[in-house]
Scaffold this motif. Structure first.
Motif, mmCIF file in Angstrom:
data_model
loop_
_atom_site.group_PDB
_atom_site.id
_atom_site.type_symbol
_atom_site.label_atom_id
_atom_site.label_comp_id
_atom_site.label_asym_id
_atom_site.label_seq_id
_atom_site.Cartn_x
_atom_site.Cartn_y
_atom_site.Cartn_z
ATOM 1 N N THR A 46 0.259 -0.959 0.297
ATOM 2 C CA THR A 46 0.128 -0.158 -0.177
ATOM 3 C C THR A 46 0.994 1.431 -0.062
ATOM 4 O OG1 THR A 46 -0.298 0.609 2.510
ATOM 5 C CG2 THR A 46 -1.310 -1.078 1.182
ATOM 6 N N ASN A 47 0.075 2.377 -0.483
ATOM 7 C CA ASN A 47 1.387 3.633 -0.036
ATOM 8 C C ASN A 47 1.501 3.830 1.326
ATOM 9 O OD1 ASN A 47 -1.241 4.381 0.663
ATOM 10 N ND2 ASN A 47 -1.550 6.178 -0.684
ATOM 11 N N ALA A 48 0.477 3.458 1.439
ATOM 12 C CA ALA A 48 0.867 3.947 3.209
ATOM 13 C C ALA A 48 2.031 2.640 3.883
ATOM 14 C CB ALA A 48 -0.234 3.602 4.356
ATOM 15 N N GLY A 49 2.489 1.237 3.357
ATOM 16 C CA GLY A 49 3.245 0.738 3.643
ATOM 17 C C GLY A 49 4.010 1.021 2.982
ATOM 18 N N ASP A 50 4.625 1.915 1.699
ATOM 19 C CA ASP A 50 5.161 2.550 1.484
ATOM 20 C C ASP A 50 6.768 3.333 1.567
ATOM 21 O OD1 ASP A 50 5.218 0.541 -1.040
ATOM 22 O OD2 ASP A 50 3.654 2.354 -1.979
ATOM 23 N N ALA A 51 5.033 4.566 2.539
ATOM 24 C CA ALA A 51 5.560 5.854 3.305
ATOM 25 C C ALA A 51 6.912 5.265 4.517
ATOM 26 C CB ALA A 51 4.357 6.574 3.823
ATOM 27 N N LYS A 52 5.861 4.165 5.182
ATOM 28 C CA LYS A 52 6.625 4.018 6.426
ATOM 29 C C LYS A 52 8.307 2.872 6.106
ATOM 30 C CE LYS A 52 5.355 -0.216 7.989
ATOM 31 N NZ LYS A 52 4.681 -1.615 9.426
ATOM 32 N N VAL A 53 7.905 2.414 4.686
ATOM 33 C CA VAL A 53 9.521 2.144 4.764
ATOM 34 C C VAL A 53 10.734 3.288 4.664
ATOM 35 C CG1 VAL A 53 10.790 0.674 3.293
ATOM 36 C CG2 VAL A 53 8.737 -0.060 4.079
ATOM 37 N N VAL A 54 10.276 4.698 3.202
ATOM 38 C CA VAL A 54 10.675 5.430 3.596
ATOM 39 C C VAL A 54 11.361 5.677 4.936
ATOM 40 C CG1 VAL A 54 11.042 7.793 1.936
ATOM 41 C CG2 VAL A 54 9.563 6.053 1.173
ATOM 42 N N ALA A 55 9.863 6.254 5.818
ATOM 43 C CA ALA A 55 10.762 6.411 7.017
ATOM 44 C C ALA A 55 11.273 6.505 7.793
ATOM 45 C CB ALA A 55 9.610 6.616 7.476
ATOM 46 N N PHE A 56 11.887 4.470 7.402
ATOM 47 C CA PHE A 56 12.496 3.491 8.768
ATOM 48 C C PHE A 56 13.490 3.705 7.692
ATOM 49 C CE2 PHE A 56 14.239 -0.580 9.479
ATOM 50 C CZ PHE A 56 14.626 -0.515 10.994
ATOM 51 N N ASP A 57 14.014 4.083 6.608
ATOM 52 C CA ASP A 57 15.470 3.854 6.015
ATOM 53 C C ASP A 57 16.239 5.476 6.163
ATOM 54 O OD1 ASP A 57 14.288 0.942 5.072
ATOM 55 O OD2 ASP A 57 14.204 1.718 3.416
ATOM 56 N N SER A 58 15.351 6.424 6.478
ATOM 57 C CA SER A 58 15.777 7.276 6.214
ATOM 58 C C SER A 58 16.636 7.195 7.327
ATOM 59 C CB SER A 58 14.091 8.790 6.275
ATOM 60 O OG SER A 58 14.101 8.195 5.248
ATOM 61 N N LEU A 59 15.713 7.479 9.138
ATOM 62 C CA LEU A 59 16.589 6.782 9.672
ATOM 63 C C LEU A 59 18.405 6.552 9.899
ATOM 64 C CD1 LEU A 59 13.422 5.179 12.002
ATOM 65 C CD2 LEU A 59 14.178 7.683 11.873
ATOM 66 N N ALA A 60 18.589 5.431 9.021
ATOM 67 C CA ALA A 60 19.929 5.586 9.060
ATOM 68 C C ALA A 60 20.832 6.902 9.053
ATOM 69 C CB ALA A 60 19.939 4.342 8.005
ATOM 70 N N LYS A 61 20.244 8.417 8.514
ATOM 71 C CA LYS A 61 21.278 8.482 8.241
ATOM 72 C C LYS A 61 20.649 10.169 8.700
ATOM 73 C CE LYS A 61 19.232 9.145 3.315
ATOM 74 N NZ LYS A 61 19.236 9.989 2.116
ATOM 75 N N ALA A 62 19.529 9.702 9.297
ATOM 76 C CA ALA A 62 18.915 10.777 10.326
ATOM 77 C C ALA A 62 19.638 11.883 11.257
ATOM 78 C CB ALA A 62 17.378 10.577 10.488
ATOM 79 N N LYS A 63 19.228 12.525 11.443
ATOM 80 C CA LYS A 63 19.881 13.941 12.055
ATOM 81 C C LYS A 63 19.255 14.261 13.132
ATOM 82 C CE LYS A 63 24.380 13.509 10.032
ATOM 83 N NZ LYS A 63 25.358 14.478 9.931
ATOM 84 N N LEU A 64 19.453 15.395 14.829
ATOM 85 C CA LEU A 64 18.761 15.884 15.098
ATOM 86 C C LEU A 64 19.576 16.996 14.211
ATOM 87 C CD1 LEU A 64 16.356 15.781 17.524
ATOM 88 C CD2 LEU A 64 18.768 16.673 18.698
ATOM 89 N N ILE A 65 18.820 17.910 13.855
ATOM 90 C CA ILE A 65 19.287 19.334 12.769
ATOM 91 C C ILE A 65 19.180 20.193 13.787
ATOM 92 C CG2 ILE A 65 19.017 20.092 10.805
ATOM 93 C CD1 ILE A 65 18.395 18.165 9.101
ATOM 94 N N GLN A 66 18.218 20.732 13.997
ATOM 95 C CA GLN A 66 17.919 22.005 15.134
ATOM 96 C C GLN A 66 18.739 21.972 16.192
ATOM 97 O OE1 GLN A 66 14.585 24.540 14.340
ATOM 98 N NE2 GLN A 66 14.419 24.603 17.279
ATOM 99 N N PRO A 67 19.641 22.878 15.957
ATOM 100 C CA PRO A 67 20.289 23.005 17.629
ATOM 101 C C PRO A 67 19.636 22.210 18.886
ATOM 102 C CG PRO A 67 21.227 24.130 16.417
ATOM 103 C CD PRO A 67 19.868 24.165 15.524
ATOM 104 N N VAL A 68 19.928 22.361 20.136
ATOM 105 C CA VAL A 68 18.766 22.103 21.464
ATOM 106 C C VAL A 68 18.807 23.384 21.584
ATOM 107 C CG1 VAL A 68 19.313 19.816 21.804
ATOM 108 C CG2 VAL A 68 21.258 20.979 22.670
ATOM 109 N N GLN A 69 19.910 24.164 21.638
ATOM 110 C CA GLN A 69 20.200 25.761 21.983
ATOM 111 C C GLN A 69 18.678 26.253 21.750
ATOM 112 O OE1 GLN A 69 22.072 23.761 20.760
ATOM 113 N NE2 GLN A 69 24.676 23.438 21.968
ATOM 114 N N VAL A 70 18.004 26.505 20.506
ATOM 115 C CA VAL A 70 17.067 26.727 19.948
ATOM 116 C C VAL A 70 15.953 26.734 20.866
ATOM 117 C CG1 VAL A 70 15.802 27.563 18.013
ATOM 118 C CG2 VAL A 70 18.688 26.898 17.668
#
Length: 429
Positions: A366-390
């Motif tokens: 399903t398209n929902a299943g596809d999106a879940k996989v896209v999100a999960f695969d993205s976690l391998a390179k995802a980062k906390l981008i906004q500094p915690v000081q903000v």
């Protein structure tokens, strides 16, 4: 869980407030001795854990985990505390100021930062050297702070953003859902084509940029020591110039810079915008609000480095039972227990071993299943981008100055210089 993710953007506890409450680093134990006790001590006795807004919906889940922990370590007695969503940061502040933090505390990175800065939290990597090898890199990095040495939390459950596109609107306006934009220049070019085809009735771009966009343009947001913001660069100004020109050309909604702007997800839901971002379960949630759009949605990875949203477990250095605290944090965040939680809700586990779980790595077609996989695969390179000081005040300043630049009421460089100057004053204040 939406309440918890929204809370990640709230103002963190300030170090100044902690100091005002009389909490200083001199009151904390030596990290090496606590880490040694955690690594060599016997797991027994009393230990407490505090979560954030998991009752009553996830009471059975958490109780099952804790029962499993007690079964594994028969000599342990576990006290579970759960705090409501509202006022959680104030509650943690009060506990920290009185030296009464539980042995294991649910803290997102921005809440953990001021406590780590005041030397309240244990460097869990010293107590558990395998941590860095067994958890997703971005999750571990989220609890490492510029200017501080140490890793101050176990990543627990995660989420990230995915691009969502309305395939019907794309096709209707001469665009190919199989050739989705992969860069800002692509996005602007396709936005122009959509405007021309739709007569300005439908938008592809429907939000102004933020710090994440600057980061993905190669802009360094903060200095290495974490004491000043540095995002007023030529590269940042060039990116804002692109948005300014796109806004002037009518490629974004007219009210995108005003207080009447409803947000691009609502515009997407209304069928006015053909692109938005959201978590891996966005299609499922949208199916309830607008079942006519949900089947037409296609997903793709975010452009650039995916943003990481993190919840984690920290351990105060003054814990009276470091061995049990580390064992409990490790148990709650184990691949099996995280997977069970992720099956119940819309989050993802933080352990590398979870990549082998087909529930996350394989789509059901399903398209929902596809999106879940896209999100999960993205976690391998995802980062906390906004500094915690903000904090909230800084976010308001940044948004205001970006709006001035895009509207043309200030040059991009002037707006960025002003934002950095004002935010640095708040940072030092």
């Amino acid at each position: 869980m939406r309440r918890i993710w929204a809370a990640l953007t709230t103002t963190a506890i300030t170090a100044a407030a902690l100091t005002g409450c009389g909490l200083g680093s001199s009151e904390s134990k030596n990290s090496d001795s606590v880490a040694s006790a955690a690594a060599t001590g016997e797991v027994k006795g009393k230990v407490s854990i505090q979560t954030w807004a998991l009752k009553p919906k996830f009471t059975d889940y958490m109780q099952g985990i804790l029962d499993g922990f007690k079964k594994k370590y028969p000599g342990v007695e576990v006290e579970w505390l759960d705090q409501p969503g509202e006022g959680y940061s104030d509650k943690v502040l009060s506990q920290a100021a009185s030296g009464g933090l539980p042995d294991v505390v649910n803290l997102p990175p921005d809440f953990a930062f001021p406590l780590a800065k005041k030397d309240v939290l244990l460097d869990v990597l010293k107590a558990d050297p395998k941590l860095a090898d067994e958890y997703v890199a971005g999750g571990v990095e989220a609890y490492r702070y510029t200017g501080l040495n140490g890793t101050f939390g176990y990543p627990w459950y995660l989420n990230t953003d995915v691009n969502y596109w309305n395939s019907e609107l794309l096709t209707k306006n001469g665009l190919d859902p199989k050739k989705l934009p992969a860069s800002l220049d692509d996005l602007i070019a396709q936005s122009r084509a959509m405007k021309e085809k739709s007569g300005g009735q439908t938008y592809l771009m429907s939000r102004k940029p933020g710090l994440g966009d600057l980061y993905n343009a190669g802009v360094k947001l903060m200095s290495d020591d974490g004491k000043s913001f540095t995002f007023n660069t030529p590269e940042a100004a060039a990116l804002l110039d692109k948005y300014r020109d796109a806004f002037k050309e009518g490629l974004l909604p007219k009210d995108v810079l005003t207080n009447t702007y409803v947000g691009n997800s609502k515009l997407f839901n209304a069928g006015t915008a053909a692109w938005t971002t959201g978590g891996g379960n966005f299609i499922t949630s949208l199916a309830t609000d607008n079942p006519t759009i949900a089947p037409k949605m296609v997903s793709s990875p975010t452009m650039g480095v995916p943003p990481l949203y993190v919840q984690g477990l920290a351990i105060p250095k003054n814990t009276k039972n470091p061995a049990a605290a580390v064992a409990l944090a490790r148990w709650v965040t184990s691949p099996e227990n995280q997977a069970a939680f992720s099956h119940l809700t819309s989050v993802f586990p933080s352990t590398k071993a979870s990549a082998n779980d087909p529930f996350f790595s394989k789509s059901d077609g399903t398209n929902a299943g596809d999106a879940k996989v896209v999100a999960f695969d993205s976690l391998a390179k995802a980062k906390l981008i906004q500094p915690v000081q903000v904090d909230d005040a800084m976010s308001t300043i940044i948004n205001q100055q970006i709006a001035l630049a895009i509207s043309g009421d200030a040059s991009s460089k002037q707006a960025l210089d002003s934002a950095v100057e004002q935010c640095n004053k708040l940072l030092k204040g």
